[in-house]
Write a protein that holds these residues in place. Structure first.
Motif, PDB file in Angstrom:
ATOM      1  N   THR A  35       0.840  -1.313  -0.151  1.00  0.00           N
ATOM      2  CA  THR A  35      -0.102   0.024   0.104  1.00  0.00           C
ATOM      3  C   THR A  35       1.094   1.381  -0.003  1.00  0.00           C
ATOM      4  OG1 THR A  35      -0.478  -0.038   2.746  1.00  0.00           O
ATOM      5  CG2 THR A  35      -2.019  -1.021   1.263  1.00  0.00           C
ATOM      6  N   THR A  67      -0.955  -0.729   7.030  1.00  0.00           N
ATOM      7  CA  THR A  67      -1.509  -1.332   5.772  1.00  0.00           C
ATOM      8  C   THR A  67      -2.962  -0.583   5.918  1.00  0.00           C
ATOM      9  OG1 THR A  67      -0.239  -3.188   5.610  1.00  0.00           O
ATOM     10  CG2 THR A  67      -2.545  -3.234   4.259  1.00  0.00           C
ATOM     11  N   ASN A  70      -3.302   2.924   5.262  1.00  0.00           N
ATOM     12  CA  ASN A  70      -3.271   3.425   3.945  1.00  0.00           C
ATOM     13  C   ASN A  70      -4.531   2.944   3.125  1.00  0.00           C
ATOM     14  OD1 ASN A  70      -0.665   4.383   4.529  1.00  0.00           O
ATOM     15  ND2 ASN A  70       0.325   2.523   3.740  1.00  0.00           N
ATOM     16  N   ILE A  71      -5.059   1.762   3.242  1.00  0.00           N
ATOM     17  CA  ILE A  71      -6.176   1.566   2.704  1.00  0.00           C
ATOM     18  C   ILE A  71      -7.468   2.384   2.707  1.00  0.00           C
ATOM     19  CG2 ILE A  71      -7.841  -0.266   2.266  1.00  0.00           C
ATOM     20  CD1 ILE A  71      -5.596  -2.513   2.684  1.00  0.00           C
ATOM     21  N   LYS A  76      -6.731   1.892  -1.972  1.00  0.00           N
ATOM     22  CA  LYS A  76      -5.880   1.101  -2.823  1.00  0.00           C
ATOM     23  C   LYS A  76      -5.127   0.044  -1.996  1.00  0.00           C
ATOM     24  CE  LYS A  76      -5.795   4.596  -6.298  1.00  0.00           C
ATOM     25  NZ  LYS A  76      -5.247   5.691  -7.047  1.00  0.00           N
ATOM     26  N   LEU A  77      -4.925  -1.211  -2.608  1.00  0.00           N
ATOM     27  CA  LEU A  77      -3.980  -2.177  -2.326  1.00  0.00           C
ATOM     28  C   LEU A  77      -3.554  -3.094  -3.450  1.00  0.00           C
ATOM     29  CD1 LEU A  77      -5.298  -5.277  -0.773  1.00  0.00           C
ATOM     30  CD2 LEU A  77      -6.970  -3.399  -0.804  1.00  0.00           C
TER      31      LEU A  77
END
Length: 94
Positions: A35, A67, A70-71, A76-77
């Protein structure tokens, strides 16, 4: 339909479904999820992925703070399916 992609002389393709990647319903796969924050700080974490059906996976982000943040920031990942156990080890150890 598979789409081919070349990046830095490496060949990649977009899979038509998960079964074409040898991922099957009910199976757990160790992957590396990457990410990036909105500030462009990159993160990689080893995460187990469960194949729900030929087009869907389930990812549990219980202890993956960066993680998960960030998502939540950008939605987005990337799930990286790897064959090299050293890459998984490096992402686990930082």
């Amino acid at each position: 339909m598979n789409q081919k992609l070349n990046i830095n002389n490496k060949h990649y393709r977009k899979a038509s479904n998960l079964e074409s990647l040898n991922m099957f319903k009910g199976q757990l796969y160790e992957t590396i999820v990457t990410t990036q924050s909105n500030e462009h700080i990159k993160n990689a974490a080893p995460i187990g992925v469960i194949c729900k059906d030929s087009n869907h996976v389930v990812i549990h982000l219980d202890n993956c703070v960066h993680t998960q943040l960030n998502i939540m920031e950008n939605g987005k990942l990337i799930v990286n399916i790897i064959k090299d156990p050293l890459i998984l080890t490096y992402s686990t150890l930082g």
